[in-house]
Scaffold this motif. Sequence first.
Motif, PDB file in Angstrom:
ATOM      1  N   LEU A  81       0.816  -1.219   0.000  1.00  0.00           N
ATOM      2  CA  LEU A  81       0.000   0.000   0.000  1.00  0.00           C
ATOM      3  C   LEU A  81       0.846   1.264   0.000  1.00  0.00           C
ATOM      4  N   GLY A  82       2.163   1.067   0.029  1.00  0.00           N
ATOM      5  CA  GLY A  82       3.040   2.230   0.057  1.00  0.00           C
ATOM      6  C   GLY A  82       3.252   2.772   1.447  1.00  0.00           C
ATOM      7  N   LEU A  83       3.039   1.927   2.454  1.00  0.00           N
ATOM      8  CA  LEU A  83       3.221   2.343   3.844  1.00  0.00           C
ATOM      9  C   LEU A  83       4.382   1.579   4.451  1.00  0.00           C
ATOM     10  N   GLU A  84       5.203   2.282   5.200  1.00  0.00           N
ATOM     11  CA  GLU A  84       6.289   1.624   5.898  1.00  0.00           C
ATOM     12  C   GLU A  84       5.753   0.965   7.168  1.00  0.00           C
ATOM     13  N   SER A  85       6.413  -0.118   7.577  1.00  0.00           N
ATOM     14  CA  SER A  85       6.064  -0.714   8.861  1.00  0.00           C
ATOM     15  C   SER A  85       6.491   0.241   9.964  1.00  0.00           C
ATOM     16  N   ALA A  86       5.635   0.424  10.944  1.00  0.00           N
ATOM     17  CA  ALA A  86       5.939   1.387  11.999  1.00  0.00           C
ATOM     18  C   ALA A  86       5.260   0.976  13.287  1.00  0.00           C
ATOM     19  N   TRP A 122      -3.309   7.896  11.075  1.00  0.00           N
ATOM     20  CA  TRP A 122      -4.466   7.455  10.293  1.00  0.00           C
ATOM     21  C   TRP A 122      -4.813   8.435   9.176  1.00  0.00           C
ATOM     22  N   ASP A 123      -4.471   9.710   9.359  1.00  0.00           N
ATOM     23  CA  ASP A 123      -4.602  10.648   8.232  1.00  0.00           C
ATOM     24  C   ASP A 123      -3.654  10.255   7.112  1.00  0.00           C
ATOM     25  N   HIS A 124      -2.455   9.840   7.499  1.00  0.00           N
ATOM     26  CA  HIS A 124      -1.463   9.419   6.513  1.00  0.00           C
ATOM     27  C   HIS A 124      -1.944   8.170   5.767  1.00  0.00           C
ATOM     28  N   GLU A 184       4.566  13.823  -0.845  1.00  0.00           N
ATOM     29  CA  GLU A 184       5.548  13.337   0.121  1.00  0.00           C
ATOM     30  C   GLU A 184       5.293  13.968   1.486  1.00  0.00           C
ATOM     31  N   ARG A 185       5.236  13.138   2.500  1.00  0.00           N
ATOM     32  CA  ARG A 185       5.075  13.660   3.852  1.00  0.00           C
ATOM     33  C   ARG A 185       5.807  12.740   4.826  1.00  0.00           C
TER      34      ARG A 185
END
Length: 317
Positions: free
Chosen positions: A5-10, A211-213, A224-225
């Motif tokens: 999904l284009g999200l890094e694990s965090a 969750w906004d991200h 980019e954020r």
Amino acid sequence: MLSSLGLESAAVLDDASFFPSTRETREPEGIPTAYIAATFAPASGAMNRNDYHRHMARLLDLAHEQLQLPIILIPHVSTIGEKDGDQESHAAIARLVITNDIRVLEQKPAAETAVLTGDAELIITSRYHPVIFGLAGGVPVLPVAVDYYGEVRIGGALENWGLAPTLRSLRHLGEDADTKWASSIIEARDDIRQHLKEQGQQLRRFHALWWDHVADVLKGSTTERAYPQLPAPDPRLAARLEGSASTTADRLNASNETAIGLLAQHGDWLQGLDELEQHVHEPHSLTGFTAYAHVMTRLHKSRKVAAWARKALTGGK
């Protein structure tokens, strides 16, 4: 999945943190203004179920004695109308509590359960989500893990808020240990509330940003954020509460939990075999010599396995 999904694990908070709700949901129940909320799952880990009920009842009595507040038992997992799951555990524990100022609730919808839990003066629980609702609501919690899985989940939630030292496992509890632990948290409850308020401001901001991200990525945004980072909790309160930590039990892990469980249940196992053997000897239970001989052979083998397991786990003692 996050990567696709284009999200890094965090490291993030549980998604039930800061659960949106309204406090009006508690009014029809006639719940008092101030109370102790408690939730206990049926699972007792390596501890005998009766001993588990007795320990939880003692915690409730200790809290009631010090705070002089009514106790509300709030089920989080049970079948509506069946009185199973948490409701069954609560009924058994309520029978052992000394005070009469205790109420066992029926299963409620999630929003009402979250409000009833998070609006308490103190939460005592062996379940995970009461801890989540309590911390986000600024409520001091007496959290009990019944097994290694519970230690990982509940311990992780507490660590995010800087309160990891408040966790106890069933192995840590005993008459003196119960009193020392419960009293240390109850006496520090004003400081804990202030700590949770301050941490909550940072964590709520982080939770919303995260969750906004996620929402932006799911909408296909290419802007980019920077990824929000889970804030490090203030360690000062945790350092003070370390003094109540148990020094009589090692940290639980998956391997020694199995060993503890087998040893704890050894007596119950043999007692069950005795009862089965007595039942087999009753005339009405015999369906033929072959069946009788088969059952007795199985009993003998089970006793040998039980004895072998105990010897292996105790080094031959």
